[in-house]
Design an enzyme around this catalytic site. Structure first.
Site, PDB file in Angstrom:
ATOM      1  N   GLY A  97       0.829  -1.205   0.000  1.00 35.16           N
ATOM      2  CA  GLY A  97       0.000   0.000   0.000  1.00 35.16           C
ATOM      3  C   GLY A  97       0.858   1.247   0.000  1.00 35.16           C
ATOM      4  O   GLY A  97       2.054   1.193   0.321  1.00 35.16           O
ATOM      5  N   GLY A 145       0.232  -4.972   0.953  1.00 32.41           N
ATOM      6  CA  GLY A 145      -1.021  -4.863   0.214  1.00 32.41           C
ATOM      7  C   GLY A 145      -1.064  -5.716  -1.037  1.00 32.41           C
ATOM      8  O   GLY A 145      -2.136  -6.164  -1.460  1.00 32.41           O
ATOM      9  N   GLU A 168       6.021  -5.540   7.851  1.00 38.12           N
ATOM     10  CA  GLU A 168       5.374  -4.421   8.556  1.00 38.12           C
ATOM     11  C   GLU A 168       5.927  -4.145   9.947  1.00 38.12           C
ATOM     12  O   GLU A 168       5.886  -2.998  10.411  1.00 38.12           O
ATOM     13  CB  GLU A 168       3.860  -4.669   8.654  1.00 38.12           C
ATOM     14  CG  GLU A 168       3.122  -4.530   7.338  1.00 38.12           C
ATOM     15  CD  GLU A 168       3.130  -5.792   6.484  1.00 38.12           C
ATOM     16  OE1 GLU A 168       2.487  -5.789   5.425  1.00 38.12           O
ATOM     17  OE2 GLU A 168       3.796  -6.783   6.858  1.00 38.12           O
ATOM     18  N   ASP A 176      -0.978  -7.041   7.969  1.00 36.22           N
ATOM     19  CA  ASP A 176      -2.437  -6.955   7.873  1.00 36.22           C
ATOM     20  C   ASP A 176      -2.950  -7.618   6.588  1.00 36.22           C
ATOM     21  O   ASP A 176      -2.433  -8.648   6.197  1.00 36.22           O
ATOM     22  CB  ASP A 176      -2.887  -5.493   8.006  1.00 36.22           C
ATOM     23  CG  ASP A 176      -2.391  -4.594   6.880  1.00 36.22           C
ATOM     24  OD1 ASP A 176      -1.387  -4.937   6.223  1.00 36.22           O
ATOM     25  OD2 ASP A 176      -3.012  -3.536   6.656  1.00 36.22           O
TER      26      ASP A 176
END
Length: 405
Positions: A97, A145, A168, A176
């Site tokens: 992302g 992402g 992350e 996530d």
């Protein structure tokens, strides 16, 4: 995009048929080569092309907002039999992302810090529940992402150029996009190891770890895509057979041992502990070169992120994908309220640009693609200082602001 004659669609009410026709006309606009995501229908396949090669196809909110309704439309279209997603540029499928934009938004309380995560997770769920076979061609860098856009789909095709990581914890976040669902379901404790250390898997190892379903040489992908498009009204089994036929012919690194094979016994033992403090104790007690290397890596990560991630995976192991995404949305907002995410992004950006790709500055990729010491100043600075009460607060429901799937 080749001109395509729209056949009459029996079984559709006139209004729905009109919607489908309008959708096809709208899609023809989306094949403009400058658009950040290209959406087109070829044969029986809906094709999504991530088109930001200069930034390794990093995912933006506007891309998510275009991809989600298109998947939903194709799901309902009786003339669409499968969905293919791929990236342009030859270096990346999707390197994550647009973290920098999210950090900038979070600092000033901009809605993007809520909207990006919410809409990204809704898209992850749409991929995970998609009624049409979904084929992700994960050629090149696939992180964060980008993993969310692929791993929940029915088929994931890796190549010798695939580079997978969930880095992350190095930037004060957590793995996530449904990481709490797929990581603890990998063999043994591989998922916990990948989540906590951000370890990179390359090429065929992405298949051997259970993240990819197939392995095909990068140069064969255009032919594979052409054959997928040419399938006439294919079933999931027909698509699997075609992918398998390419997979069995791929000889690159076929004899190579899985990179983690020699360490699996240690990974399963050391990363099975109930707390981060216990994992660290076990690594210190073990004292092998492998254990010392993992300690060095873990010591660079955000203590808050490490504790959050371990609990996320332990709880996610017995949850549905939907419940995991709801939990992860709560965690994302805890990170937006906290300190370490902004500090992690600042430190990576301060360390300079992403070395293998000059001109590229997405912190998530930089954190894993460079070996520079970014020296972030985490708060709290030690695992022992991250209290259970603080963690409980991160996992608490958000009432009306909870993610709705």
């Amino acid at each position: 995009m080749a001109a395509r004659v729209l056949r009459p669609l029996p079984r559709l009410k006139p209004f729905n048929r009109l919607q489908v026709i309008l959708q096809h006309l709208k899609m023809s606009k989306q094949t403009d080569s400058t658009a950040e995501v290209l959406l087109e229908k070829r044969g029986g396949a809906g094709i999504i092309t991530l088109n930001r090669p200069k930034v390794l196809n990093a995912l933006t909110l506007s891309m998510i907002q275009q991809i989600y309704p298109q998947i939903k439309t194709w799901e309902q279209d009786p003339e669409t039999f499968l969905i293919i997603i791929k990236g342009t540029g030859g270096k990346a499928f999707c390197a994550g992302g647009d973290i920098r934009a999210i950090a900038d938004a979070g600092k000033v309380g901009d809605r993007l810090a809520h909207d990006f995560f919410r809409e990204e997770y809704i898209l992850n769920n749409a991929i995970g529940t998609c009624k049409k076979p979904y084929v992700a061609l994960i050629d090149g860098i696939t992180m964060g992402g980008g993993v969310g856009l692929s791993v929940h789909g029915r088929f994931r095709v890796a190549t010798e150029k695939t580079l997978f990581a969930m880095p992350e914890t190095a930037i004060g976040l957590f793995p996530d996009v449904g990481g709490g669902y797929f990581l603890p379901r990998l063999s043994g404790k591989i998922g916990y190891y990948l989540a906590l250390t951000g370890f990179r898997l390359k090429g065929r190892d992405v298949l051997k770890a259970g993240i990819a379903t197939h392995f095909v040489e990068s140069e064969k992908l255009p032919a594979l895509e052409k054959d997928l498009i040419a399938l006439k009204s294919p079933s999931t089994e027909n698509i699997a057979d075609l992918l398998n036929s390419y997979h069995v012919k791929s000889k690159v690194d076929q004899e190579k041992e899985f990179v983690l094979d020699e360490h699996m016994e240690k990974i399963n033992s050391l990363f099975s502990a109930n707390s981060m403090e216990e994992i660290v104790r076990k690594l210190k007690q073990d004292g092998s070169p492998f254990a010392i290397k993992q300690l060095e890596t873990i010591n660079k990560m955000s203590p808050t992120s490490l504790k959050m991630t371990l609990r996320q995976l332990r709880e996610g192991a017995s949850m549905s994908l939907q419940d995991v995404l709801m939990m992860e949305y709560r965690l994302s907002q805890a990170c937006m309220r906290g300190h370490d995410f902004y500090e992690g992004v600042r430190a990576v950006l301060a360390a300079g640009r992403c070395e293998p790709y000059p001109g590229h500055t997405n912190p998530l990729q930089s954190a894993v693609l460079t070996d520079k010491d970014q020296s972030p100043r985490w708060k709290p600075a030690a695992l022992e200082e991250v209290s259970d009460e603080f963690l409980d607060d991160c996992f608490k429901p958000l009432g009306n602001n909870d993610l709705k799937l």
